[in-house]
Design a protein around this motif. Sequence first.
Motif, mmCIF file in Angstrom:
data_model
loop_
_atom_site.group_PDB
_atom_site.id
_atom_site.type_symbol
_atom_site.label_atom_id
_atom_site.label_comp_id
_atom_site.label_asym_id
_atom_site.label_seq_id
_atom_site.Cartn_x
_atom_site.Cartn_y
_atom_site.Cartn_z
ATOM 1 N N SER A 2 0.834 -1.210 0.000
ATOM 2 C CA SER A 2 0.000 0.000 0.000
ATOM 3 C C SER A 2 0.867 1.257 0.000
ATOM 4 C CB SER A 2 -0.915 0.026 1.226
ATOM 5 O OG SER A 2 -0.176 0.263 2.407
ATOM 6 N N PHE A 3 0.283 2.347 -0.526
ATOM 7 C CA PHE A 3 0.893 3.679 -0.450
ATOM 8 C C PHE A 3 -0.076 4.584 0.301
ATOM 9 C CE2 PHE A 3 2.796 1.741 -4.163
ATOM 10 C CZ PHE A 3 4.116 2.171 -4.142
ATOM 11 N N THR A 4 0.480 5.586 0.975
ATOM 12 C CA THR A 4 -0.337 6.571 1.677
ATOM 13 C C THR A 4 0.050 7.957 1.179
ATOM 14 O OG1 THR A 4 -0.541 5.155 3.616
ATOM 15 C CG2 THR A 4 -0.913 7.500 3.971
ATOM 16 N N GLY A 5 -0.943 8.833 1.013
ATOM 17 C CA GLY A 5 -0.627 10.156 0.476
ATOM 18 C C GLY A 5 -1.599 11.230 0.883
ATOM 19 N N ILE A 6 -1.226 12.449 0.559
ATOM 20 C CA ILE A 6 -2.058 13.633 0.790
ATOM 21 C C ILE A 6 -2.312 14.303 -0.554
ATOM 22 C CG2 ILE A 6 -2.049 15.979 1.781
ATOM 23 C CD1 ILE A 6 -0.806 14.862 4.290
ATOM 24 N N ARG A 7 -3.581 14.642 -0.824
ATOM 25 C CA ARG A 7 -4.032 15.221 -2.112
ATOM 26 C C ARG A 7 -3.673 14.297 -3.281
ATOM 27 N NH1 ARG A 7 -1.818 19.480 0.735
ATOM 28 N NH2 ARG A 7 0.165 19.257 -0.360
ATOM 29 N N ALA A 8 -3.655 13.013 -3.038
ATOM 30 C CA ALA A 8 -3.154 12.065 -4.049
ATOM 31 C C ALA A 8 -4.167 10.954 -4.332
ATOM 32 C CB ALA A 8 -1.829 11.473 -3.577
ATOM 33 N N GLU A 9 -5.447 11.205 -4.092
ATOM 34 C CA GLU A 9 -6.460 10.149 -4.273
ATOM 35 C C GLU A 9 -6.407 9.562 -5.683
ATOM 36 O OE1 GLU A 9 -6.921 12.957 -2.705
ATOM 37 O OE2 GLU A 9 -8.004 12.569 -0.834
ATOM 38 N N LYS A 10 -6.296 10.447 -6.690
ATOM 39 C CA LYS A 10 -6.322 9.975 -8.084
ATOM 40 C C LYS A 10 -5.088 9.133 -8.412
ATOM 41 C CE LYS A 10 -9.616 12.644 -10.490
ATOM 42 N NZ LYS A 10 -10.256 13.409 -9.399
ATOM 43 N N ILE A 11 -3.994 9.399 -7.733
ATOM 44 C CA ILE A 11 -2.765 8.621 -7.930
ATOM 45 C C ILE A 11 -2.901 7.270 -7.222
ATOM 46 C CG2 ILE A 11 -0.294 8.583 -7.332
ATOM 47 C CD1 ILE A 11 -0.459 11.730 -7.680
ATOM 48 N N LEU A 12 -3.387 7.300 -5.990
ATOM 49 C CA LEU A 12 -3.504 6.069 -5.200
ATOM 50 C C LEU A 12 -4.498 5.098 -5.816
ATOM 51 C CD1 LEU A 12 -3.559 7.658 -1.628
ATOM 52 C CD2 LEU A 12 -1.667 6.408 -2.685
ATOM 53 N N GLU A 13 -5.553 5.631 -6.448
ATOM 54 C CA GLU A 13 -6.589 4.725 -6.965
ATOM 55 C C GLU A 13 -6.123 3.963 -8.196
ATOM 56 O OE1 GLU A 13 -9.373 7.732 -9.689
ATOM 57 O OE2 GLU A 13 -9.869 7.434 -7.571
ATOM 58 N N LYS A 14 -4.946 4.279 -8.715
ATOM 59 C CA LYS A 14 -4.410 3.530 -9.852
ATOM 60 C C LYS A 14 -3.781 2.201 -9.430
ATOM 61 C CE LYS A 14 -5.374 6.820 -12.731
ATOM 62 N NZ LYS A 14 -6.640 6.715 -13.458
ATOM 63 N N GLN A 15 -3.735 1.949 -8.123
ATOM 64 C CA GLN A 15 -3.156 0.684 -7.677
ATOM 65 C C GLN A 15 -4.203 -0.419 -7.734
ATOM 66 O OE1 GLN A 15 -2.032 0.025 -3.481
ATOM 67 N NE2 GLN A 15 -0.040 -0.596 -4.244
ATOM 68 N N THR A 16 -3.808 -1.564 -8.300
ATOM 69 C CA THR A 16 -4.648 -2.764 -8.278
ATOM 70 C C THR A 16 -3.776 -3.916 -7.790
ATOM 71 O OG1 THR A 16 -4.048 -3.388 -10.526
ATOM 72 C CG2 THR A 16 -5.980 -1.958 -10.278
ATOM 73 N N ILE A 17 -4.407 -5.053 -7.515
ATOM 74 C CA ILE A 17 -3.629 -6.237 -7.133
ATOM 75 C C ILE A 17 -2.682 -6.615 -8.279
ATOM 76 C CG2 ILE A 17 -3.864 -8.757 -6.827
ATOM 77 C CD1 ILE A 17 -4.218 -7.368 -4.234
ATOM 78 N N GLU A 18 -3.170 -6.497 -9.521
ATOM 79 C CA GLU A 18 -2.351 -6.870 -10.684
ATOM 80 C C GLU A 18 -1.240 -5.846 -10.934
ATOM 81 O OE1 GLU A 18 -5.767 -6.766 -10.798
ATOM 82 O OE2 GLU A 18 -5.883 -8.934 -10.487
ATOM 83 N N GLU A 19 -1.500 -4.569 -10.611
ATOM 84 C CA GLU A 19 -0.490 -3.537 -10.857
ATOM 85 C C GLU A 19 -0.195 -2.759 -9.572
ATOM 86 O OE1 GLU A 19 0.980 -0.255 -14.083
ATOM 87 O OE2 GLU A 19 -1.168 -0.512 -13.893
ATOM 88 N N PRO A 20 0.637 -3.369 -8.703
ATOM 89 C CA PRO A 20 0.900 -2.715 -7.416
ATOM 90 C C PRO A 20 1.585 -1.357 -7.561
ATOM 91 C CG PRO A 20 2.329 -4.642 -7.728
ATOM 92 C CD PRO A 20 1.299 -4.679 -8.812
ATOM 93 N N PHE A 21 2.315 -1.143 -8.676
ATOM 94 C CA PHE A 21 2.996 0.137 -8.868
ATOM 95 C C PHE A 21 2.226 1.072 -9.798
ATOM 96 C CE2 PHE A 21 6.825 -2.543 -7.712
ATOM 97 C CZ PHE A 21 6.802 -2.126 -6.389
ATOM 98 N N GLY A 22 0.911 0.839 -9.908
ATOM 99 C CA GLY A 22 0.051 1.763 -10.652
ATOM 100 C C GLY A 22 0.201 3.221 -10.213
ATOM 101 N N PRO A 23 0.333 3.497 -8.908
ATOM 102 C CA PRO A 23 0.524 4.894 -8.497
ATOM 103 C C PRO A 23 1.809 5.509 -9.074
ATOM 104 C CG PRO A 23 -0.212 3.594 -6.632
ATOM 105 C CD PRO A 23 0.083 2.612 -7.741
ATOM 106 N N ILE A 24 2.822 4.703 -9.257
ATOM 107 C CA ILE A 24 4.064 5.249 -9.829
ATOM 108 C C ILE A 24 3.864 5.518 -11.322
ATOM 109 C CG2 ILE A 24 6.516 4.796 -10.249
ATOM 110 C CD1 ILE A 24 6.451 3.240 -7.547
ATOM 111 N N ARG A 25 3.138 4.617 -12.004
ATOM 112 C CA ARG A 25 2.790 4.893 -13.398
ATOM 113 C C ARG A 25 2.050 6.243 -13.503
ATOM 114 N NH1 ARG A 25 1.866 1.841 -17.925
ATOM 115 N NH2 ARG A 25 1.823 -0.153 -16.833
ATOM 116 N N ALA A 26 1.098 6.460 -12.577
ATOM 117 C CA ALA A 26 0.338 7.719 -12.589
ATOM 118 C C ALA A 26 1.261 8.914 -12.366
ATOM 119 C CB ALA A 26 -0.753 7.679 -11.520
#
Length: 260
Positions: free
Chosen positions: A120-144
């Motif tokens: 998991s990642f934790t953030g502030i003002r980063a909801e749209k970034i955090l929601e890119k994480q899925t079980i299949e793509e754990p680094f989705g937030p970094i892609r975002a």
Amino acid sequence: MLTFNDLIVAFEKLGLKNKPVIVHASLRSFGHVVGGADSVVTALDYTTGSFIMPSHTYKTMVTPVSGPANNALNYQRGQQWNRLAEPFQHNMPADSLMGAVPESLRMWPEARRSTHPILSFTGIRAEKILEKQTIEEPFGPIRALVELDGWVLLLGVDHTANTSIHFAEKLAGRKQFIRWALTQNGTVTCPGFPGCSLGFEVIEPDVRATTKTIKVGDASVHAVPLRPLMVRVIEIIKKDKYALLCDRPDCERCADVRKS
Ligand SMILES: [Zn+2]
């Protein structure tokens, strides 16, 4: 001795006020900070557009009796640790390996946490970034973050703490692993688990030209733009498929990447 105001004045020099940022931090590296990890979070809140930190929870991990080969896992030996595993819960503390700052961030009223049971990642003002994480793509937030021209901020840590390099490894086609986590709904298979990061510091000279470095208290602080970092990591892995692996003879993950 540093106050949160000293940290704000210093971090402002990095020019990240309107940028999305992923932060990795060693609180101890600064020397004495009045208010501790909370002061670092306050300063990040003032000086970045949005920010996330890894709040990984390794104690959810369990080992099945059998699984895929070349997965850097001794299934038999792993059994003895299973009784210590705990199911993921949203309020589970970040692993102590992450340091004190993500745990302080997690307690912040405005902070949001993604729901991956291990990564998991934790953030502030980063909801749209955090929601890119899925079980299949754990680094989705970094892609975002890459798509948003984001930055990596290394506070007193080097590239061995730079999780974004794992995402670039994946983009370069490097072997990923499978792990398993306990959740409230049973055991979940978690693909896309990264290899080892102990060899990552060799990237430093390659990204130095685009990196902004300042000294804050006793800590060296580096702000690294994500896009050129991704491009460089992919280039060097394409050129040398063993690039960025560590030299430890007992490293199972690097050994299995070499085998793959
Ligand atoms: Zn290794």
